[in-house]
Every structure is written in structure tokens, then in C-alpha cells.
Design an enzyme around this catalytic site. Structure first.
Site, short mmCIF file in Angstrom:
data_model
loop_
_atom_site.label_atom_id
_atom_site.label_comp_id
_atom_site.label_asym_id
_atom_site.label_seq_id
_atom_site.Cartn_x
_atom_site.Cartn_y
_atom_site.Cartn_z
N GLU A 1 41.38 -1.17 30.88
CA GLU A 1 41.19 -0.18 29.81
C GLU A 1 39.89 0.60 29.96
O GLU A 1 39.01 0.52 29.10
CB GLU A 1 41.19 -0.90 28.46
CG GLU A 1 42.48 -1.63 28.17
CD GLU A 1 42.41 -2.53 26.95
OE1 GLU A 1 43.46 -2.77 26.35
OE2 GLU A 1 41.30 -2.98 26.60
N PRO A 2 39.74 1.35 31.03
CA PRO A 2 38.49 2.11 31.17
C PRO A 2 38.44 3.29 30.19
O PRO A 2 39.41 4.02 30.06
CB PRO A 2 38.55 2.63 32.62
CG PRO A 2 40.03 2.73 32.90
CD PRO A 2 40.69 1.63 32.11
N CYS B 1 15.44 14.41 10.88
CA CYS B 1 14.24 13.92 10.20
C CYS B 1 14.05 12.44 10.48
O CYS B 1 14.23 11.60 9.61
CB CYS B 1 14.36 14.18 8.72
SG CYS B 1 14.42 15.93 8.42
N1 LLP Z 1 38.92 -2.09 25.74
C1 LLP Z 1 38.41 -2.65 24.65
C2 LLP Z 1 39.14 -3.73 23.98
C3 LLP Z 1 37.18 -2.20 24.13
O1 LLP Z 1 36.69 -2.76 23.05
C4 LLP Z 1 36.50 -1.15 24.80
C5 LLP Z 1 35.24 -0.67 24.28
C6 LLP Z 1 37.08 -0.59 25.93
C7 LLP Z 1 38.29 -1.09 26.39
C8 LLP Z 1 36.45 0.55 26.67
O2 LLP Z 1 35.20 0.26 27.17
P1 LLP Z 1 34.49 1.28 28.20
O3 LLP Z 1 35.30 1.26 29.47
O4 LLP Z 1 34.53 2.63 27.58
O5 LLP Z 1 33.12 0.77 28.36
N2 LLP Z 1 29.78 2.71 21.74
C9 LLP Z 1 29.38 1.94 22.90
C10 LLP Z 1 30.55 1.35 23.61
C11 LLP Z 1 31.42 0.50 22.70
C12 LLP Z 1 32.62 0.06 23.43
C13 LLP Z 1 33.57 -0.61 22.53
N3 LLP Z 1 34.74 -1.07 23.18
C14 LLP Z 1 28.56 2.83 23.84
O6 LLP Z 1 28.31 3.97 23.51
O7 LLP Z 1 28.15 2.38 24.91
#
Ligand code: LLP
Length: 463
Positions: free
Chosen positions: A320-321, A391
Site C-alpha cells: 500500500e504505497p 502566527c
Molecule cells: N497503509 C496503511 C495501513 C497506512 O496506515 C499507511 C499510512 C499507508 C499504507 C501509506 O503509507 P505511506 O506509503 O504513504 O508512507 N502523515 C504522515 C504519514 C502517516 C501515514 C499513515 N498511514 C506523514 O506525513 O509522514
């Protein structure tokens, strides 16, 4: 504000804080292709172009701040992931990184699946025509209404995150006269090397059901016996912005061990495992992300090896990227406003956005790079901190970077690799209007999420 060059920019290359910062050896005009999307380049006059369009033209037409998303790069990355994993695996784009109707259409066309984690993301996916059976529904506290909507729509899988949810989804599916395909999300007890707030596989946190104390085995027991559920596999997501494959290896090994235990206890071989997302991208030149084909090979090798050892048929793998697909495809374009040189320290460069369009620096200490993009410059590098207009002194977009010392109000600067978790986590703090997302491809640019207006803000304010 005019975009003409300011004649007397501050010069502070000679007053860098002692010891800590050395001016970069590389020419500031050179764009590191690791952090910029694929069609970004500088034209002969030194201005940055994306998809063949010059940034000053984009700023003129769409304003700043704005996110510019390189559509052909997005599509190329989708294809790279799909090709790397091949027909025997599934790639789910994690919509939380950035989701819009256009993105859903691109994913649908490029053959990817979609992971959603809220009613809003599900609604966007369905509205834009993603076939429901290609959607996975996540979340640690899905509401009954969200579960009903997902089951009714016929989503391909719901990832069960708690014991309550196992029962809840079973009841809802039975009531709706169907059998819902589900996976169980487990926490495998891996300490991922990433920021605490985005690490998700250790046990002391809200997501998933722990493997360690037999909880996950118990969850499988219940899911197998309850009506209305078809348990298709086990899910593990260890965290985000991870470069080291060791965490994924441990996770895969432990999930396969659970599959073997399930086979031994129930005589059932669960056909799928999902190893989640979390693959890191380059935010600065220091980061060295892996290519999708290396990741695919590493994951499939470990799963195959562990399954052989356990005498299991290799399950179908999914990943799940989110960030790894959309992150590198966009940059945020800002106009430089005030410039405040601090003798012996650094120069504060204020832009017309800030923590409302990129909260990641304040929230996770995220590092970004930045470049002057409306022109090239041969001026000396100066140490800067790029800050917003909010701010709050923590309103920092880029903590430490170098920009040319002749930087002036009206210049355009861009922060690359802001495609993931910037627009999707944007806020209206200080009643900021959230910036648009503009897709750029083959010399054409069009808004896919429009800029908010004051009318948008006031429409919600009904008091
Ligand atoms: N699958 C699941 C179950 C997840 O919880 C996430 C991310 C992903 C896939 C995708 O992860 P990615 O490949 O995008 O790293 N707001 C944070 C990231 C939170 C990710 C939450 N879950 C940031 O800005 O780094």
C-alpha cells in the site's frame, strides 16, 4: 506583489553559524533529480519548468502558494509499482497521502487498487469511478455508517483493526445479506526506524491486534467462526518513511508464522498477506530511496522463503504505497515575501503559505529542500530558514537550507517532494485558504483541486 528582482538582496554567506553548516559544494542552480519530479528541468533562461511549462506562467495563472503535480510522473510511478509486483500481487495506492477525483481516475486507468481510511475517501473513490472491488477500507475506528456504506458498495476488503470491529462487520454483512471479504491487521512488534508518530508496528499504539500475546490468533479464531465474514488474509503496516527493508523482513516473517499457525490450528491456508505501505522517498539529497522493483523482489523473496520453510503455498502479496507514488510528483510553489537576515545566525525567508499547506516540518521534524525557481542565480549561498505567514514561530517549512544571497521579495521558490501528506493534511489555520492542486502534463496545466475562497470559509460559518 511584483515579481521583479529586488536590487539589493541580503548577503550572508559569510556569517554562517559556526561549525554546523557548510555551504553546499554543488551549484544551487542544479536541480537534484532525486527530489524533483521527472519532467522538472530548468530552461535556458534558468527558470524551472514542469511538464514543459515555466513556473512564472504557472504562478501567473494559478497564483501562489500552489501545489503542482506532475501527472505523467504520477502515472509512471503507478506503472513502475504495478510492473514491479506483477500480476500475482496487488498494489493499493494509499489515498490518505493525497486523494482527488482526478487521482482516482489515473489510478483506475493505470490498474492500481486503492486504500481508503474514511467515509470521505471512500465517497471520493466511488464518485470518481474506482470499482468497489478494488478498494480496501482501513481505519482503527470505522463508524457503523462507514462500514455499512463500504459493505453496501461491495468493497474488495475491509481491514479489521479490533475485536469489536470483527463483530461489527460480521453483523452488518449478515444484515445486508452478504459475506464481506476481510483481512485482520496485526502489530508485529517491529520498531520501525522512523518518527514516533508515524511508526505503527510496535505494540503500544492504537492500531491493529498484537501478534505477541496470542491476540491475533484469537482474532483469527473469531473471524473464522463468525458468519458474514470471509477471512482472506493478514495485514501489517509497520510505519512510514522507511528505507531499511529489515523491518519489512521481520514483519513478513512474523505474518507468515501466523499463517502457519492458522493452518495448523484450523486447517485453513489464508490466501493473502498485505505488508502495508511506508516506503521512504527522497526529501533531500541525503535520502536514498529504493526502486519499486528492488522492494518487490525483497518482499517476495522473503515471503517465498518463509512460506517454503513453513510448508505453505506462497500467498498473494499486496502493498500500500502512498508517499512513494505521489510524494515525489509534486512541489509547492511560493512567492518570497519578507526577508529577515540575522547576523551570525541565518536568514528568515517568509513565504505566502506555511504550516497550513505543509504541517510535516512542524509535526514530524520533516526535512525538505528548497530552490529559487523563477530564475537562476550566481550569488553566494546563504543559510536560510523558510517560514510561513502564520502566527506561530514553529511555522517552519524548510528548517535549514541554502538559497542564493541575492534572493529578493517577489522571487518564486519551490519546495519539492510535497505530493504526499501536504494538501491532505492542510488546514485553515489563521483562516488560510488551502492552496489548489494543479496537474501538469505535456505542456498543459489544469486545476484538479481548486483554491479555497473566502466564500468557502464563510459558507461553513453559519452562526
Ligand atoms: N497503509 C496503511 C495501513 C497506512 O496506515 C499507511 C499510512 C499507508 C499504507 C501509506 O503509507 P505511506 O506509503 O504513504 O508512507 N502523515 C504522515 C504519514 C502517516 C501515514 C499513515 N498511514 C506523514 O506525513 O509522514
Amino acid at each position: 506583489m511584483s515579481r521583479s528582482a529586488h536590487p539589493a538582496g541580503p548577503r550572508h554567506a559569510d556569517v554562517l553559524p559556526e561549525g554546523h553548516y557548510t555551504a553546499p559544494a554543488t551549484d544551487l542552480n542544479v536541480l537534484d533529480e532525486k527530489v524533483w519530479s521527472r519532467t522538472v528541468t530548468r530552461d535556458d533562461a534558468g527558470a524551472l519548468t514542469v511538464g514543459g511549462i515555466e513556473v512564472a506562467r504557472l504562478a501567473e495563472e494559478f497564483g501562489t502558494p500552489a501545489y503542482f503535480l506532475d501527472e505523467s510522473d504520477f502515472r509512471a510511478r503507478c506503472r513502475a509499482w504495478a510492473d514491479a509486483f506483477g500480476p500475482d500481487a496487488d498494489v493499493f495506492y494509499a489515498g490518505k497521502a493525497f486523494l482527488s477525483r482526478a487521482v482516482v481516475r489515473w489510478l483506475t486507468e493505470e490498474g492500481l487498487n486503492l486504500d481508503v481510511c474514511s467515509g470521505g475517501e471512500l465517497a471520493t473513490a466511488l464518485d470518481a469511478g474506482m470499482p468497489a472491488d478494488r478498494i480496501a477500507f482501513h481505519g482503527n475506528n470505522k463508524t457503523v455508517a462507514e462500514i455499512e456504506r463500504a459493505v453496501e458498495a461491495g468493497v474488495g476488503r475491509i481491514v479489521l483493526d479490533s475485536f469489536q470491529e470483527i463483530v461489527r462487520v460480521s453483523h452488518i454483512a449478515q444484515r445486508l445479506g452478504t459475506r464481506q471479504r476481510v483481512q485482520i491487521r496485526v502489530t508485529v512488534g517491529v520498531e520501525a526506524h522512523t518518527h514516533e508518530f508515524i511508526a505503527t508496528a510496535h505494540e503500544d499504539q492504537k492500531f491493529g491486534i498484537a501478534l505477541a500475546d496470542g491476540q491475533a490468533a484469537e482474532a483469527v479464531r473469531r473471524a473464522l467462526t463468525l458468519d458474514g465474514l470471509e477471512l482472506i488474509g493478514i495485514h501489517s503496516h509497520i510505519g512510514s518513511q522507511i528505507f531499511d527493508m529489515a523491518g519489512f523482513e521481520v514483519s513478513a516473517r512474523r505474518v507468515v508464522q501466523l499463517l502457519a499457525a492458522v493452518r495448523d490450528e484450523h486447517g485453513v491456508e489464508l490466501p493473502e498477506i498485505d505488508l502495508g505501505g511506508g516506503l521512504g522517498i527522497a526529501y533531500t539529497s541525503e535520502d536514498d530511496p529504493r526502486e519499486p522493483h528492488e522492494i518487490a523482489k525483497a518482499l517476495s523473496d522473503i515471503v517465498t522463503r518463509e512460506c517454503e520453510a513453513a510448508g505453505l503455498a506462497t500467498p498473494r502479496i499486496s502493498v500500500e504505497p502512498g508517499r512513494a507514488i505521489v510524494g515525489p510528483t509534486a512541489f509547492t510553489l511560493y512567492e518570497v515575501g519578507t526577508i529577515k537576515p540575522l547576523e551570525g545566525l541565518r536568514t528568515y525567508v517568509s513565504v505566502d503559505g506555511g504550516m497550513s499547506d505543509n504541517i510535516r516540518t512542524a509535526l514530524y521534524d520533516a526535512e525538505y529542500s528548497v530552490a529559487l525557481v523563477s530564475r537562476s542565480s550566481d550569488a553566494e549561498p546563504m543559510l536560510v530558514r523558510v517560514v510561513g505567514k502564520h502566527c506561530e514561530s514553529g511555522d517552519i517549512v524548510v528548517k535549514d537550507a541554502f538559497l542564493p544571497a541575492d534572493l529578493a521579495p517577489g522571487d518564486l521558490i519551490a519546495v519539492p517532494a510535497t505530493g504526499a501528506y501536504c494538501r491532505s493534511m492542510a488546514s485553515n489555520y489563521n483562516h488560510a485558504l488551502r492552496p489548489p492542486v494543479v496537474a501538469v502534463r505535456d505542456g498543459r496545466a489544469h486545476v484538479i483541486v481548486r483554491r479555497e475562497t473566502e466564500e468557502d470559509l464563510l459558507r461553513l460559518d453559519v452562526g
